[in-house]
Write a protein that holds these residues in place. Structure first.
Motif, mmCIF file in Angstrom:
data_model
loop_
_atom_site.group_PDB
_atom_site.id
_atom_site.type_symbol
_atom_site.label_atom_id
_atom_site.label_comp_id
_atom_site.label_asym_id
_atom_site.label_seq_id
_atom_site.Cartn_x
_atom_site.Cartn_y
_atom_site.Cartn_z
ATOM 1 N N LYS A 118 61.550 -4.936 -11.689
ATOM 2 C CA LYS A 118 62.368 -3.660 -11.612
ATOM 3 C C LYS A 118 61.185 -2.630 -11.884
ATOM 4 C CE LYS A 118 66.358 -5.417 -10.658
ATOM 5 N NZ LYS A 118 67.099 -5.583 -9.506
ATOM 6 N N THR A 119 60.532 -2.997 -12.797
ATOM 7 C CA THR A 119 59.399 -1.795 -13.253
ATOM 8 C C THR A 119 58.476 -1.664 -12.199
ATOM 9 O OG1 THR A 119 59.280 -2.591 -15.647
ATOM 10 C CG2 THR A 119 57.412 -1.211 -14.673
ATOM 11 N N GLY A 120 57.988 -2.441 -11.490
ATOM 12 C CA GLY A 120 57.067 -2.252 -10.250
ATOM 13 C C GLY A 120 57.807 -1.465 -9.061
ATOM 14 N N ALA A 121 58.805 -2.134 -8.809
ATOM 15 C CA ALA A 121 59.573 -1.432 -7.623
ATOM 16 C C ALA A 121 60.134 0.155 -8.095
ATOM 17 C CB ALA A 121 60.932 -2.044 -7.600
ATOM 18 N N SER A 122 60.386 0.215 -9.476
ATOM 19 C CA SER A 122 60.612 1.634 -9.827
ATOM 20 C C SER A 122 59.640 2.581 -10.011
ATOM 21 C CB SER A 122 61.257 1.462 -11.271
ATOM 22 O OG SER A 122 62.311 0.940 -11.382
ATOM 23 N N PHE A 123 58.473 1.985 -10.272
ATOM 24 C CA PHE A 123 57.099 3.148 -10.179
ATOM 25 C C PHE A 123 56.672 3.268 -8.601
ATOM 26 C CE2 PHE A 123 56.162 2.015 -14.476
ATOM 27 C CZ PHE A 123 55.262 3.120 -14.934
ATOM 28 N N PHE A 124 56.964 2.492 -7.627
ATOM 29 C CA PHE A 124 56.940 2.669 -6.330
ATOM 30 C C PHE A 124 57.887 3.746 -5.917
ATOM 31 C CE2 PHE A 124 58.784 1.730 -2.024
ATOM 32 C CZ PHE A 124 57.672 2.431 -1.323
ATOM 33 N N ILE A 125 59.177 3.561 -6.025
ATOM 34 C CA ILE A 125 60.134 4.386 -5.673
ATOM 35 C C ILE A 125 59.965 5.893 -6.215
ATOM 36 C CG2 ILE A 125 62.547 5.040 -5.840
ATOM 37 C CD1 ILE A 125 63.181 2.039 -5.772
ATOM 38 N N LEU A 126 59.352 6.087 -7.556
ATOM 39 C CA LEU A 126 59.107 7.269 -8.198
ATOM 40 C C LEU A 126 57.976 7.771 -7.389
ATOM 41 C CD1 LEU A 126 59.596 9.339 -10.349
ATOM 42 C CD2 LEU A 126 57.675 8.023 -11.662
ATOM 43 N N SER A 127 57.008 7.236 -7.187
ATOM 44 C CA SER A 127 55.603 7.860 -6.441
ATOM 45 C C SER A 127 55.929 8.247 -4.936
ATOM 46 C CB SER A 127 54.872 6.509 -6.444
ATOM 47 O OG SER A 127 53.357 7.257 -5.918
ATOM 48 N N ARG A 128 56.727 7.191 -4.282
ATOM 49 C CA ARG A 128 57.071 7.705 -2.881
ATOM 50 C C ARG A 128 57.869 8.818 -2.681
ATOM 51 N NH1 ARG A 128 53.451 7.383 0.211
ATOM 52 N NH2 ARG A 128 52.832 5.553 1.217
ATOM 53 N N VAL A 129 58.919 8.943 -3.674
ATOM 54 C CA VAL A 129 59.641 10.172 -3.456
ATOM 55 C C VAL A 129 59.103 11.385 -3.727
ATOM 56 C CG1 VAL A 129 61.648 11.410 -4.836
ATOM 57 C CG2 VAL A 129 61.862 8.910 -3.992
ATOM 58 N N VAL A 130 58.203 11.498 -4.661
ATOM 59 C CA VAL A 130 57.372 12.712 -5.175
ATOM 60 C C VAL A 130 56.394 12.876 -4.038
ATOM 61 C CG1 VAL A 130 55.920 13.767 -6.623
ATOM 62 C CG2 VAL A 130 57.738 12.545 -7.584
ATOM 63 N N GLY A 131 55.778 11.808 -3.490
ATOM 64 C CA GLY A 131 54.574 11.997 -2.507
ATOM 65 C C GLY A 131 55.118 12.339 -1.210
ATOM 66 N N ALA A 132 56.275 11.807 -0.528
ATOM 67 C CA ALA A 132 56.615 12.139 0.468
ATOM 68 C C ALA A 132 57.037 13.510 0.373
ATOM 69 C CB ALA A 132 57.574 10.924 0.919
ATOM 70 N N SER A 133 57.899 13.775 -0.543
ATOM 71 C CA SER A 133 58.508 15.446 -0.675
ATOM 72 C C SER A 133 57.354 16.150 -0.625
ATOM 73 C CB SER A 133 59.099 15.146 -1.898
ATOM 74 O OG SER A 133 60.370 14.400 -2.025
ATOM 75 N N PHE A 134 56.168 16.011 -1.213
ATOM 76 C CA PHE A 134 55.179 16.871 -1.443
ATOM 77 C C PHE A 134 54.529 17.171 -0.076
ATOM 78 C CE2 PHE A 134 50.831 18.255 -2.283
ATOM 79 C CZ PHE A 134 50.924 19.292 -2.888
ATOM 80 N N ARG A 135 54.414 16.134 0.716
ATOM 81 C CA ARG A 135 53.823 16.062 1.879
ATOM 82 C C ARG A 135 54.605 16.951 2.946
ATOM 83 N NH1 ARG A 135 52.769 10.848 0.521
ATOM 84 N NH2 ARG A 135 50.237 10.269 0.538
ATOM 85 N N LEU A 136 56.100 16.699 2.961
ATOM 86 C CA LEU A 136 56.819 17.711 3.867
ATOM 87 C C LEU A 136 56.794 18.875 3.298
ATOM 88 C CD1 LEU A 136 59.588 14.858 4.391
ATOM 89 C CD2 LEU A 136 58.024 15.669 6.141
ATOM 90 N N PHE A 137 56.698 19.136 1.984
ATOM 91 C CA PHE A 137 56.729 20.432 1.724
ATOM 92 C C PHE A 137 55.790 21.372 2.085
ATOM 93 C CE2 PHE A 137 54.916 23.316 -1.889
ATOM 94 C CZ PHE A 137 56.052 24.156 -1.901
ATOM 95 N N LEU A 138 54.569 20.806 1.919
ATOM 96 C CA LEU A 138 53.218 21.610 2.622
ATOM 97 C C LEU A 138 53.404 21.913 4.097
ATOM 98 C CD1 LEU A 138 50.175 19.781 0.909
ATOM 99 C CD2 LEU A 138 51.303 21.790 0.402
ATOM 100 N N VAL A 139 54.084 20.603 5.004
ATOM 101 C CA VAL A 139 54.232 21.001 6.133
ATOM 102 C C VAL A 139 55.419 22.083 6.667
ATOM 103 C CG1 VAL A 139 54.791 20.155 8.317
ATOM 104 C CG2 VAL A 139 53.195 18.910 6.902
ATOM 105 N N ALA A 140 56.453 21.993 5.987
ATOM 106 C CA ALA A 140 57.769 22.949 5.679
ATOM 107 C C ALA A 140 57.216 24.418 5.663
ATOM 108 C CB ALA A 140 58.694 22.564 5.066
#
Length: 492
Positions: A118-140
């Motif tokens: 659960k810890t490994g999956a949670s770290f991935f989910i946190l990272s991907r949500v923030v990372g994907a959001s930031f990438r789209l934020f810059l383009v938007a």
């Protein structure tokens, strides 16, 4: 260019993606298609499409802008990728195929226990949500400034429609569709790169060949061995590149989900081999573009630097063909990472957190997965809009994006401990170790730079992973009298 034309380009672009979605989707909606494409993806399509997912909108804009201040030093990181991808192809992929994994974090459950999983999956989910959001934020932000503000479309509407369109072409077949849409988007991105280089070469009236021109420029210096304390020091960047590749590709559900959709392990390894070669060449091409953009700006007295270099020159100086290709390439680079991120988040949360494959019937699994897919679409919308309206200082957001790199350190430590030792550790303490390691790594990096002048840079990932490894070792089942022997023997 009129904003209405930009809007028309984007509409046509998404129409093409929706057509691909219709063509690649099966009538029967099942999770085997969504999660693994029934392991029928052609390896060469996966290899090409992964380029777009690896090179986000941040890379599309930032790598050319770095050349002015950092020259070709980033190539040292890229060379490190080669070593990292070798480890993925020879160590991690055989493991994942042997265990027939849907989510790669299932390995952690079998090796350590449920808390590690659960810890490994949670770290991935946190990272991907923030990372994907930031990438789209810059383009938007770029699209909003170029077109939507003029038309009168609010920012929240731009973001919501964008995510809705991504949800629309991924909700049915997930990774099966993403494999093909990413291929098209990679092609658009490379066309934009090639068109811009050709136009610059013509505009600058370069007498010799373009390769000679770039290699003779002082901006093309690649290797830095002079100052070990510098962030650009070769071994620091090379080793960091190797570990970045391992964790951000080999330990990342987003990237590995595409590899696991290949028919066989051999196909997946061929995909990784060719992906490595293509990615190296493409990164070199983006840095070469950076040389041309920088010198063009200097020759014409244009004040545009860093992340503003490429957008400003494309919009105001290089003509409509470059500007159109820039818009398409930027959107392609951003959304090729966003659609796969949304699919991977849905997969990880459904399988790792909710365990739908163990608790529900096949029909219920599909319905739950659809709700999770919609949920993460809404989460991405909320986070992107939060970046815009709640955090006014964009440098804070940039630091937040950098912080997501710390979330991969615990994954590196856990997988290293699991693969290279036979020890058991206290599963109930793994969440605590995984939370403490990034915090310790941050402060060690901060005060090392402040007191010793040593800048960890990307190397902080290795420090983070090492701290996690040590924490797992301390709470392992090894006797304290043998601890030093284990460390000296390299964990064997």
């Amino acid at each position: 260019m009129e904003p209405s034309y930009i809007l028309l380009i984007l509409v046509l672009y998404f129409v093409v993606l929706l057509i691909i979605s219709l063509v690649t989707s099966d009538k029967e909606e099942d999770n085997e298609n969504f999660f693994k494409a029934k392991r029928q993806s052609p390896w060469f399509v996966v290899a090409f499409g992964m380029i777009g997912a690896s090179l986000s909108g941040v890379t599309f804009i930032s790598v050319p802008g770095w050349v002015e201040t950092s020259q070709f030093s980033y190539m040292q990181v890229v060379l490190g990728y080669l070593l990292g991808y070798l480890v993925i192809g020879t160590v991690l992929l055989p493991l994942y195929y042997r265990m027939n994994l849907t989510s790669i974090y299932t390995y952690l459950e079998q090796r350590f226990g449920i808390n590690s999983y659960k810890t490994g999956a949670s770290f991935f989910i946190l990272s991907r949500v923030v990372g994907a959001s930031f990438r789209l934020f810059l383009v938007a932000n770029v699209l909003q400034a170029l077109a939507f503000d003029v038309i009168g479309i609010p920012y929240w509407t731009t973001v919501s429609i964008t995510i809705a369109l991504i949800w629309l072409y991924t909700f049915k077949s997930g990774i099966k569709t993403v494999v093909w849409t990413d291929t098209l988007q990679t092609l658009f991105m490379l066309i934009a790169l090639g068109v811009t280089i050709m136009v610059l070469y013509d505009e600058m009236n370069i007498p010799q060949g373009i390769i000679s021109f770039i290699s003779e420029s002082s901006l093309s210096k690649t290797f830095f061995f002079e100052d070990i304390n510098s962030v650009n020091y070769f071994w620091k960047q090379f080793l960091s590149g190797a570990f970045i590749a391992i964790v951000m590709t080999g330990l990342d559900q987003d990237m590995m989900q595409k590899n696991l959709s290949c028919r066989t392990l051999k196909d997946s390894q061929k995909n990784m081999f060719w992906f490595t070669i293509i990615l190296t060449v493409v990164n070199l091409a983006f840095m070469s573009l950076g040389v041309l953009l920088t010198l063009y700006a200097q020759q014409n007295g244009i004040e545009a630097h860093n992340d503003q270099l490429f957008p400003v020159l494309a919009k105001d100086y290089l003509g409509p063909v470059v500007f159109i290709s820039f818009i398409i390439g930027l959107v392609a680079a951003a959304y090729s990472s966003a659609d796969s991120a949304l699919t991977a988040l849905t997969t990880s949360f459904s399988v790792d957190i909710l365990a739908i494959d163990k608790r529900h019937s096949l029909k219920s699994q599909v319905q739950i997965r659809k709700r999770v897919h919609l949920l993460f679409s809404l989460v991405l919308i909320f986070v992107i809009i939060s970046f815009k309206y709640l955090i006014k200082d964009e440098s804070v957001i940039a630091k937040l994006f950098v912080f997501t790199g710390y979330t991969y350190g615990p994954l590196l430590g856990m997988y290293s401990f699991g693969l290279f030792t036979n020890l058991k550790t206290r599963d109930n303490l793994i969440p605590f170790i995984a939370l403490c390691s990034p915090v310790l790594a941050y402060f060690i990096s901060l005060y090392s730079n402040r007191w010793l002048g040593f800048d960890f840079g990307f190397f902080v990932l290795i420090l983070n992973g090492a701290l996690t490894f040590i924490g797992l070792l301390i709470f392992s089942n090894i006797k304290s009298s043998n601890l030093s022997k284990l460390i000296l023997s390299g964990g064997k």
